[in-house]
Design an enzyme around this catalytic site. Structure first.
Site, PDB file in Angstrom:
ATOM      1  N   GLY A 139     -48.249  -8.602 -40.097  1.00 17.72           N
ATOM      2  CA  GLY A 139     -49.129  -9.283 -41.035  1.00 17.72           C
ATOM      3  C   GLY A 139     -49.217  -8.546 -42.357  1.00 17.72           C
ATOM      4  O   GLY A 139     -49.332  -9.145 -43.426  1.00 17.72           O
ATOM      5  N   ASN A 140     -49.125  -7.209 -42.305  1.00 19.45           N
ATOM      6  CA  ASN A 140     -49.190  -6.414 -43.524  1.00 19.45           C
ATOM      7  C   ASN A 140     -47.866  -6.374 -44.265  1.00 19.45           C
ATOM      8  O   ASN A 140     -47.811  -5.937 -45.416  1.00 19.45           O
ATOM      9  CB  ASN A 140     -49.654  -4.992 -43.209  1.00 19.45           C
ATOM     10  CG  ASN A 140     -51.132  -4.942 -42.903  1.00 19.45           C
ATOM     11  OD1 ASN A 140     -51.915  -5.614 -43.541  1.00 19.45           O
ATOM     12  ND2 ASN A 140     -51.522  -4.168 -41.899  1.00 19.45           N
ATOM     13  N   LYS A 184     -57.656  -3.840 -32.724  1.00 17.77           N
ATOM     14  CA  LYS A 184     -56.782  -4.667 -33.551  1.00 17.77           C
ATOM     15  C   LYS A 184     -57.398  -4.920 -34.920  1.00 17.77           C
ATOM     16  O   LYS A 184     -58.490  -5.473 -35.039  1.00 17.77           O
ATOM     17  CB  LYS A 184     -56.517  -6.005 -32.849  1.00 17.77           C
ATOM     18  CG  LYS A 184     -55.619  -6.948 -33.638  1.00 17.77           C
ATOM     19  CD  LYS A 184     -54.226  -6.371 -33.804  1.00 17.77           C
ATOM     20  CE  LYS A 184     -53.324  -7.362 -34.540  1.00 17.77           C
ATOM     21  NZ  LYS A 184     -52.012  -6.776 -34.814  1.00 17.77           N
ATOM     22  N   LYS A 241     -48.989  -8.498 -32.018  1.00 17.75           N
ATOM     23  CA  LYS A 241     -47.768  -9.289 -32.140  1.00 17.75           C
ATOM     24  C   LYS A 241     -46.532  -8.506 -31.709  1.00 17.75           C
ATOM     25  O   LYS A 241     -45.543  -9.101 -31.262  1.00 17.75           O
ATOM     26  CB  LYS A 241     -47.610  -9.834 -33.556  1.00 17.75           C
ATOM     27  CG  LYS A 241     -47.270  -8.819 -34.633  1.00 17.75           C
ATOM     28  CD  LYS A 241     -45.794  -8.727 -34.916  1.00 17.75           C
ATOM     29  CE  LYS A 241     -45.442  -7.702 -35.941  1.00 17.75           C
ATOM     30  NZ  LYS A 241     -46.123  -6.433 -35.969  1.00 17.75           N
ATOM     31  N   LYS A 297     -46.533  -0.483 -31.883  1.00 14.17           N
ATOM     32  CA  LYS A 297     -45.130  -0.712 -32.245  1.00 14.17           C
ATOM     33  C   LYS A 297     -44.219   0.183 -31.411  1.00 14.17           C
ATOM     34  O   LYS A 297     -43.187  -0.268 -30.883  1.00 14.17           O
ATOM     35  CB  LYS A 297     -44.911  -0.450 -33.737  1.00 14.17           C
ATOM     36  CG  LYS A 297     -45.767  -1.309 -34.646  1.00 14.17           C
ATOM     37  CD  LYS A 297     -45.475  -1.030 -36.108  1.00 14.17           C
ATOM     38  CE  LYS A 297     -46.541  -1.642 -37.011  1.00 14.17           C
ATOM     39  NZ  LYS A 297     -46.781  -3.072 -36.781  1.00 14.17           N
TER      40      LYS A 297
END
Length: 358
Positions: free
Chosen positions: A46-47, A161, A247, A307
């Site tokens: 998103g970033n 989150k 995600k 991640k």
């Protein structure tokens, strides 16, 4: 010499990362007829779609997607690709709108699962618009994706989150909501529960496989998907829950279920770092899963931690799979081994292997 002896040209499993030449890049020798074997999952943060500190406007998001899509497009053109995207800033905006609506009308705020579904359409639409011109006559579709979670996941007791806009410390203290620091520049953001994905519901997974088998580019599990749990009162039904699934974890799960060969996690940093933000910071070029697991205290929850965990999970559970973490703008260079951090495990890789950028 001893350090490099493990990746010799005869070791085919790791050969694609022994040279920056595109001729030895992942799947570079695959012909069009062979390409369908090599499915790739691209996970867009998103970033990466909205840079830190930027105003949360459609213009900024469109520009960032357009700037980053060219490198990503070259991958989509060559390989069957599934795209997963983040939604932290986007769902945060909808949360603010919902809170304002509650204040104005006295009606309840819209639940997070519904807002997650809205962002799947929002961001998927923007990606489709920018990517359309690169895919010729191939199909492309955004699929709303319900992801099953465990209702007893401990994440519900420890929100991590990030969602919504960036606040200063003073602004965050006035919110009266859970917040945590995001990065090392005095930025704070709201946090919500982020349970682990268990599976995509069967009917939607089968639909995605059918689309992929027919050469469609599929955008799915946006924002980690719509979090649901089995409804104990209605057999065979699912109900939404108040959460945002990470995600990257969803992308790893989707990649494993689709039999993908590569998972590329694209964000707003060029590579994974040890001692991030310190004078001793070093960027990792290649590493084994065990090395990253051993140094997991270097990767905070809510940012790089998921991640790393997702990359390790994908590599260890996929068949001869590899993962990479790097910048959206450098997606094409990551694919040819010239940028980002590459993670893989095979008979040619020492358990504790790491190579840093010079």
């Amino acid at each position: 010499a001893a350090r490099n002896s493990w990746y010799q040209p005869t070791c085919r499993a790791f050969q694609m990362f022994t040279s920056s030449s595109s001729s030895k890049a992942p799947f570079a020798t695959a012909t069009a007829a062979k390409a369908p074997q090599h499915r790739i999952v691209l996970a867009l943060g998103g970033n990466a779609l909205l840079k830190r500190g930027e105003d949360l406007t459609m213009e900024n998001q469109r520009k960032n997607i357009a700037d980053g899509i060219q490198g990503m497009a070259s991958i989509v053109q060559k390989y069957p690709t599934t795209i997963v995207h983040g939604n932290g800033p986007q769902v945060g905006l909808l949360m603010l709108e919902s809170a304002a609506y509650e204040k104005q009308t006295g009606l309840p705020q819209i639940s997070l699962d519904v807002l997650d579904a809205e962002t799947e359409g929002m961001v998927g639409y923007l990606i489709e618009q920018e990517l359309q011109k690169y895919i010729d006559s191939r199909g492309m579709v955004t699929v709303l994706s319900q992801i099953v979670c465990d209702p007893n996941d401990p994440a519900f007791e420890n929100p991590t989150k990030f969602v919504g806009p960036v606040y200063t410390k003073e602004e965050s203290e006035k919110l009266g909501l859970p917040v945590k620091p995001d990065g090392d520049k005095g930025h704070f953001r709201r946090v919500v529960p982020s349970p682990c994905p268990v599976k995509m519901i069967d009917s939607q997974l089968q639909a995605i496989k059918t689309l992929m088998d027919n050469d469609c580019v599929v955008i799915c599990a946006g924002g980690g998907g719509i979090p649901v749990v089995e409804d104990p009162n209605r057999k065979g039904h699912y109900k939404g829950i108040e959460a945002v699934i990470d995600k990257d974890r969803a992308a790893a799960m989707v990649g494993i279920e689709l039999g993908a060969k590569g998972l590329i996690i694209l964000t707003d940093v060029t590579a994974v770092s040890i001692d991030f933000g310190k004078p001793t910071e070093r960027k990792i070029k290649r590493a084994s899963p065990k090395y990253l697991e051993t140094h997991k205290d270097q990767f905070p929850a809510g940012s790089m931690g998921p991640k790393i965990e997702s990359a390790i999970d994908f590599v260890m559970k996929s068949r001869d799979g590899w993962a990479a973490i790097g910048s959206l703008e450098e997606a094409d260079r990551i694919m040819v081994g010239e940028a980002g951090t590459i993670i893989r495990s095979d008979d040619c890789t020492p358990d504790d292997f790491v190579e840093f950028y010079q």
